[in-house]
Design an enzyme around this catalytic site. Sequence first.
Site, PDB file in Angstrom:
ATOM      1  N   ARG A   1      18.836   5.234  -8.667  1.00 40.94           N
ATOM      2  CA  ARG A   1      18.054   4.038  -9.053  1.00 40.94           C
ATOM      3  C   ARG A   1      17.536   3.246  -7.861  1.00 40.94           C
ATOM      4  NH1 ARG A   1      22.153   4.104 -12.793  1.00 40.94           N
ATOM      5  NH2 ARG A   1      21.423   4.746 -14.848  1.00 40.94           N
TER       6      ARG A   1
ATOM      7  N   LYS B   1       3.418   1.716  -2.126  1.00 44.39           N
ATOM      8  CA  LYS B   1       3.066   2.627  -3.233  1.00 44.39           C
ATOM      9  C   LYS B   1       3.632   4.001  -2.920  1.00 44.39           C
ATOM     10  CE  LYS B   1      -1.283   1.152  -5.294  1.00 44.39           C
ATOM     11  NZ  LYS B   1      -2.689   1.556  -5.497  1.00 44.39           N
TER      12      LYS B   1
ATOM     13  N   GLU C   1     -10.581   5.981   5.969  1.00 48.42           N
ATOM     14  CA  GLU C   1      -9.843   4.766   5.555  1.00 48.42           C
ATOM     15  C   GLU C   1     -10.057   3.637   6.568  1.00 48.42           C
ATOM     16  OE1 GLU C   1      -8.334   4.538   2.646  1.00 48.42           O
ATOM     17  OE2 GLU C   1      -8.110   6.630   2.062  1.00 48.42           O
TER      18      GLU C   1
ATOM     19  N   LYS D   1      -4.303  -4.626   5.493  1.00 42.41           N
ATOM     20  CA  LYS D   1      -3.578  -4.162   4.301  1.00 42.41           C
ATOM     21  C   LYS D   1      -2.414  -5.101   4.006  1.00 42.41           C
ATOM     22  CE  LYS D   1      -1.933  -0.302   1.664  1.00 42.41           C
ATOM     23  NZ  LYS D   1      -1.785   1.128   1.484  1.00 42.41           N
TER      24      LYS D   1
ATOM     25  N   GLU E   1      -1.048  -4.782  -7.428  1.00 44.80           N
ATOM     26  CA  GLU E   1      -2.420  -4.433  -7.777  1.00 44.80           C
ATOM     27  C   GLU E   1      -2.899  -5.083  -9.072  1.00 44.80           C
ATOM     28  OE1 GLU E   1      -3.765  -0.545  -6.404  1.00 44.80           O
ATOM     29  OE2 GLU E   1      -4.861  -0.329  -8.273  1.00 44.80           O
TER      30      GLU E   1
ATOM     31  N   ARG F   1      -5.711  -6.350  -4.562  1.00 46.39           N
ATOM     32  CA  ARG F   1      -5.348  -5.043  -3.985  1.00 46.39           C
ATOM     33  C   ARG F   1      -6.320  -3.937  -4.395  1.00 46.39           C
ATOM     34  NH1 ARG F   1       0.721  -2.627  -2.955  1.00 46.39           N
ATOM     35  NH2 ARG F   1       0.023  -0.686  -2.036  1.00 46.39           N
TER      36      ARG F   1
ATOM     37  N   ASN G   1      -9.366   0.125  -2.982  1.00 44.72           N
ATOM     38  CA  ASN G   1      -9.870   1.351  -3.616  1.00 44.72           C
ATOM     39  C   ASN G   1     -11.362   1.563  -3.366  1.00 44.72           C
ATOM     40  OD1 ASN G   1      -7.366   1.920  -4.766  1.00 44.72           O
ATOM     41  ND2 ASN G   1      -7.779   0.509  -6.455  1.00 44.72           N
TER      42      ASN G   1
ATOM     43  N   HIS H   1     -12.945   4.913  -3.477  1.00 43.62           N
ATOM     44  CA  HIS H   1     -11.953   5.847  -4.006  1.00 43.62           C
ATOM     45  C   HIS H   1     -12.253   6.346  -5.411  1.00 43.62           C
ATOM     46  CE1 HIS H   1      -9.807   4.717  -0.441  1.00 43.62           C
ATOM     47  NE2 HIS H   1      -8.762   5.465  -0.745  1.00 43.62           N
TER      48      HIS H   1
ATOM     49  N   HIS I   1     -12.347  10.106  -5.663  1.00 46.58           N
ATOM     50  CA  HIS I   1     -11.469  10.910  -6.524  1.00 46.58           C
ATOM     51  C   HIS I   1     -12.301  11.790  -7.459  1.00 46.58           C
ATOM     52  CE1 HIS I   1      -7.899   7.915  -6.022  1.00 46.58           C
ATOM     53  NE2 HIS I   1      -7.960   8.784  -5.050  1.00 46.58           N
TER      54      HIS I   1
ATOM     55  N   HIS J   1      -9.447  14.095   1.332  1.00 47.68           N
ATOM     56  CA  HIS J   1      -9.465  12.765   0.715  1.00 47.68           C
ATOM     57  C   HIS J   1     -10.380  11.799   1.482  1.00 47.68           C
ATOM     58  CE1 HIS J   1      -7.876   9.288  -1.377  1.00 47.68           C
ATOM     59  NE2 HIS J   1      -7.578   8.735  -0.215  1.00 47.68           N
TER      60      HIS J   1
HETATM   61  N1  LIG Z   1       0.705   5.226  -0.785  1.00 48.28           N
HETATM   62  C1  LIG Z   1      -0.496   4.833  -0.477  1.00 48.28           C
HETATM   63  O1  LIG Z   1      -0.804   3.625  -0.475  1.00 48.28           O
HETATM   64  C2  LIG Z   1      -1.545   5.847  -0.117  1.00 48.28           C
HETATM   65  C3  LIG Z   1      -2.768   5.441   0.399  1.00 48.28           C
HETATM   66  C4  LIG Z   1      -3.679   6.421   0.787  1.00 48.28           C
HETATM   67  C5  LIG Z   1      -3.365   7.775   0.636  1.00 48.28           C
HETATM   68  N2  LIG Z   1      -2.161   8.130   0.113  1.00 48.28           N
HETATM   69  C6  LIG Z   1      -1.790   9.535  -0.034  1.00 48.28           C
HETATM   70  O2  LIG Z   1      -1.699  10.122   1.265  1.00 48.28           O
HETATM   71  C7  LIG Z   1      -1.892  11.529   1.148  1.00 48.28           C
HETATM   72  C8  LIG Z   1      -2.748  12.014   2.277  1.00 48.28           C
HETATM   73  O3  LIG Z   1      -2.101  11.738   3.496  1.00 48.28           O
HETATM   74  P1  LIG Z   1      -2.375  12.620   4.791  1.00 48.28           P
HETATM   75  O4  LIG Z   1      -3.817  12.781   4.985  1.00 48.28           O
HETATM   76  O5  LIG Z   1      -1.542  12.065   5.870  1.00 48.28           O
HETATM   77  O6  LIG Z   1      -1.851  14.059   4.314  1.00 48.28           O
HETATM   78  P2  LIG Z   1      -0.630  14.978   4.797  1.00 48.28           P
HETATM   79  O7  LIG Z   1       0.640  14.255   4.699  1.00 48.28           O
HETATM   80  O8  LIG Z   1      -0.770  16.248   4.057  1.00 48.28           O
HETATM   81  O9  LIG Z   1      -0.933  15.204   6.339  1.00 48.28           O
HETATM   82  C9  LIG Z   1      -2.085  15.906   6.718  1.00 48.28           C
HETATM   83  C10 LIG Z   1      -1.733  17.171   7.520  1.00 48.28           C
HETATM   84  O10 LIG Z   1      -1.369  16.793   8.834  1.00 48.28           O
HETATM   85  C11 LIG Z   1      -0.097  17.346   9.177  1.00 48.28           C
HETATM   86  N3  LIG Z   1       0.476  16.397  10.117  1.00 48.28           N
HETATM   87  C12 LIG Z   1       0.885  15.121   9.862  1.00 48.28           C
HETATM   88  N4  LIG Z   1       1.202  14.518  11.003  1.00 48.28           N
HETATM   89  C13 LIG Z   1       1.025  15.412  11.998  1.00 48.28           C
HETATM   90  C14 LIG Z   1       1.140  15.365  13.412  1.00 48.28           C
HETATM   91  N5  LIG Z   1       1.484  14.253  14.048  1.00 48.28           N
HETATM   92  N6  LIG Z   1       0.871  16.484  14.122  1.00 48.28           N
HETATM   93  C15 LIG Z   1       0.462  17.616  13.499  1.00 48.28           C
HETATM   94  N7  LIG Z   1       0.281  17.710  12.174  1.00 48.28           N
HETATM   95  C16 LIG Z   1       0.567  16.625  11.436  1.00 48.28           C
HETATM   96  C17 LIG Z   1       0.603  17.524   7.860  1.00 48.28           C
HETATM   97  O11 LIG Z   1       1.608  18.498   7.947  1.00 48.28           O
HETATM   98  C18 LIG Z   1      -0.557  17.959   6.970  1.00 48.28           C
HETATM   99  O12 LIG Z   1      -0.821  19.323   7.175  1.00 48.28           O
HETATM  100  C19 LIG Z   1      -2.471  11.764  -0.232  1.00 48.28           C
HETATM  101  O13 LIG Z   1      -1.511  12.385  -1.038  1.00 48.28           O
HETATM  102  C20 LIG Z   1      -2.803  10.373  -0.756  1.00 48.28           C
HETATM  103  O14 LIG Z   1      -2.670  10.283  -2.142  1.00 48.28           O
HETATM  104  C21 LIG Z   1      -1.246   7.195  -0.258  1.00 48.28           C
END
Ligand SMILES: NC(=O)c1ccc[n+]([C@@H]2O[C@H](COP(=O)([O-])OP(=O)(O)OC[C@H]3O[C@@H](n4cnc5c(N)ncnc54)[C@H](O)[C@@H]3O)[C@@H](O)[C@H]2O)c1
Length: 349
Positions: free
Chosen positions: A120, A142, A184, A220, A230, A234, A238, A241, A245, A258
């Site tokens: 939990r 999030k 972003e 942020k 949100e 907040r 988006n 987005h 999406h 993305h």
């Molecule tokens: N929680 C939130 O507020 C929020 C906001 C925006 C996006 N997201 C989410 O974030 C995700 C996308 O994040 P992302 O683009 O970081 O994707 P990811 O975590 O898949 O990372 C991208 C790639 O880079 C690699 N990588 C990461 N750091 C590295 C480093 N220092 N050196 C070498 N390789 C590295 C990872 O292994 C992966 O292959 C999506 O799922 C999206 O929904 C969440």
Amino acid sequence: MKTVHVDTGRPYDIYIEKGVIDSAGEYAKKLSNAQKVTIITDSNVAPLYQWRVINSLSAAGFTVHTHVFKAGEESKHLGTIAEMYKALADFGMTRKDLIVALGGGVCGDMAGFAAATYLRGIDFMQIPTSLLAQVDSSVGGKTGVDLPQGKNLVGAFHQPVAVLIDPDTLLTLPDQFIIDGMGEVIKYGCIKDAAFFDFLEQENALQHLEEVIETCVSIKRDVVSRDEREAGERMLLNFGHTLGHAIEKLRDFKGITHGMAVAVGMVMMTRAGEAQGITEAGTTARVEALCKKYLLPVKESFSAEELAKAAQSDKKTAGGGISLVLLHTIGDSFTKKLPLEELRAFFEF
Ligand SMILES: NC(=O)c1ccc[n+]([C@@H]2O[C@H](COP(=O)([O-])OP(=O)(O)OC[C@H]3O[C@@H](n4cnc5c(N)ncnc54)[C@H](O)[C@@H]3O)[C@@H](O)[C@H]2O)c1
């Protein structure tokens, strides 16, 4: 060292400094009464950084276990979360122990969700290693996973105890993900900060990463502190987005990342706003030029009908309407609720 304080229901700090990853143990010691720490990381990040974090945590007296999942958005599902629960339970993690999320946004979202739900809810610390995670996803609480029906459909709000951002980890991030994160970064200038947008136009953001990260997380922070769950402001985060999406979905999540999809979404929303006379003339040209400068795509060939249909399945639809984020001008954004039947016409520009 730059420190950004986040004043959410449970306040925490974001520490931005080259090499801070080697101090993970000290921060964990200060912020947690844990005896055990599980590092959750992905298969790309583990060989690069896990030992530095393990060494730091062990030196601080923690018993450490690492759980590695296969890198990539394809892993962001409940099956991977079930494996995380098993690893946490097998290691005997109790409610006072700590999870460390070491990786990009996929890792942060999933490790955060595991932390929000295991027993939990237990504490977790974010060590984001992708540009997207450092400027955006590691802040705000999030967490979640995808369902076959759509992205991020299951999740929880769960704030970390701290976020440690080491800009040097970006040195190993493949170029494609640097470009992705810039989508972003540009978003923050568009929605809240005209001076930052000017800066991104005039300078090379990649030579000023610490300042860029600090600016984005500060924006942020301001937004999520005022609207943690949100209910209003907040939603501005988006921007780009909803269409982004929709484009990812129409492309079946293949051939477009993305951040790339968000860039196209930002340009299209600005163009739609200009066509409606809501957005100041000339804004689209600036957003488009900035996206191109950072090698992001700016157009897609889907029809207004296709986009409207795909956008309707977005989470932001409610009560027969959809909330769109638009710009009055650079740095000044607002949300506009549109009845779903007007969406197609809105995208015909
Ligand atoms: N929680 C939130 O507020 C929020 C906001 C925006 C996006 N997201 C989410 O974030 C995700 C996308 O994040 P992302 O683009 O970081 O994707 P990811 O975590 O898949 O990372 C991208 C790639 O880079 C690699 N990588 C990461 N750091 C590295 C480093 N220092 N050196 C070498 N390789 C590295 C990872 O292994 C992966 O292959 C999506 O799922 C999206 O929904 C969440």
